[in-house]
Design an enzyme around this catalytic site. Structure first.
Site, short mmCIF file in Angstrom:
data_model
loop_
_atom_site.label_atom_id
_atom_site.label_comp_id
_atom_site.label_asym_id
_atom_site.label_seq_id
_atom_site.Cartn_x
_atom_site.Cartn_y
_atom_site.Cartn_z
N PRO A 88 36.23 0.98 1.54
CA PRO A 88 36.31 2.43 1.81
C PRO A 88 37.40 2.77 2.82
O PRO A 88 37.76 3.92 2.97
CB PRO A 88 34.93 2.77 2.38
CG PRO A 88 34.06 1.61 2.13
CD PRO A 88 34.92 0.42 1.88
N GLU A 115 28.14 -5.81 4.90
CA GLU A 115 28.81 -4.93 5.85
C GLU A 115 30.32 -5.04 5.76
O GLU A 115 31.04 -4.18 6.22
CB GLU A 115 28.36 -5.23 7.28
CG GLU A 115 26.88 -5.04 7.49
CD GLU A 115 26.35 -3.74 6.88
OE1 GLU A 115 25.59 -3.81 5.89
OE2 GLU A 115 26.69 -2.67 7.39
N ARG A 153 44.98 1.32 -19.13
CA ARG A 153 45.30 2.30 -20.16
C ARG A 153 46.73 2.84 -20.04
O ARG A 153 47.21 3.52 -20.93
CB ARG A 153 44.26 3.42 -20.20
CG ARG A 153 44.15 4.22 -18.95
CD ARG A 153 43.02 5.21 -19.05
NE ARG A 153 43.28 6.28 -20.02
CZ ARG A 153 44.24 7.17 -19.89
NH1 ARG A 153 45.05 7.15 -18.85
NH2 ARG A 153 44.41 8.10 -20.80
N ASP A 168 47.55 13.05 -21.10
CA ASP A 168 46.29 13.30 -20.41
C ASP A 168 46.42 14.17 -19.18
O ASP A 168 47.50 14.36 -18.66
CB ASP A 168 45.67 11.98 -19.97
CG ASP A 168 45.23 11.19 -21.16
OD1 ASP A 168 44.84 11.83 -22.14
OD2 ASP A 168 45.30 9.96 -21.10
#
Ligand code: 6GU
Length: 255
Positions: A88, A115, A153, A168
């Site tokens: 994160p 953690e 992709r 897209d």
């Protein structure tokens, strides 16, 4: 392109490549995905991969030795591999980061658990840190899958000729126009007539206008970094005027 995914849960990874576009990409050699079980590189009878944090506190930390052994093993085969820690704390993944990662022939993706991962892994091996958004997952595996999917992709030939990554949402920075297929009438809801008209220029304009309107209404901040033509800007100004006209009828709005 090669994706080597270091994880304590290799089954979470394999399940993703048994179906659809990604299975086809693996089958015809467009991509190779290798889940590597970090536990296979842990020593001792119990093959322990985590331990308590120095300094105290709750949670466990992934030990450096098994991860290092797994990275060394992968790098022996692919010395030029680019190593990414899923965390994160990383830079936020988006379509631009996906395009940027395409330049590497091999990615080693390290999925953290608990953690976190011993800091010395980051210092010694990690080229890049990536997060898939501002929320906390129990592990990096979903993030690795997101990255492998989004990057794969973009590889030429992975999407068939019928679908193009270029068309897209986000390829030009705008949201996609609405899509319809048969039946023409479904539970009282009709397909817009223009799509049945056969007038390709009119259809192109309608789609572009829909994309612009959707982006303006749902994700206006995307317009700032999108590539807009003179025609787009004209259409947006027209839409903007119409919206303002409607809003002016309602006293108390601040537009
Ligand atoms: Cl890459 N890992 C974890 N544990 N949580 C996340 C993430 C990654 N990206 C967003 N949340």
């Amino acid at each position: 392109m090669n994706f080597i995914i270091l994880t304590l849960f290799p089954d979470m990874i394999s399940s993703m490549f048994g179906n659809g576009v990604l299975k086809r990409a693996v089958d015809n050699g467009g991509i190779a995905v290798t889940p590597v079980n970090i536990r296979d590189f842990a020593e001792g009878k119990h093959r322990i991969t985590d331990d308590r944090p120095y300094g105290g506190g709750c949670g466990m930390v992934m030990k450096p030795e098994p991860i290092t052994a797994a990275i060394r093993s992968a790098k022996k085969e692919f010395p030029e591999a680019y190593t990414i820690l899923l965390t994160p704390q990383g830079r936020i993944f988006n379509q631009k980061v996906a395009r940027d990662l395409l330049q590497h022939k091999t990615l080693i993706l390290i999925c953290g658990r608990y953690e976190g991962v011993d800091e010395r892994i980051r210092e010694e091996w990690v080229n890049d840190e990536v997060s898939i958004g501002d929320y906390i997952l129990t592990g990096g595996e979903p993030a690795a899958l997101v990255i492998v999917d989004a990057v794969s992709r973009l590889i030429p030939g992975v999407l068939g000729g019928e679908s193009s990554a270029e068309e897209d949402s986000f390829s030009d920075g705008l949201l996609e126009y609405p899509h319809y297929t048969r039946p023409r009438s479904f539970e009282g809801a009709e397909v817009p007539n223009i799509l049945l008209s056969g007038d390709h220029e009119k259809i192109r304009q309608w789609r572009r206008k829909s994309s612009l309107m959707r982006t303006l209404l749902k994700r206006p901040e995307l317009l700032e970094s999108s590539s807009l033509s003179a025609e787009d800007i004209e259409l947006l100004e027209e839409l903007d005027l119409r919206i303002k006209k409607v809003l002016q009828k309602y006293p108390g709005n601040d537009m």
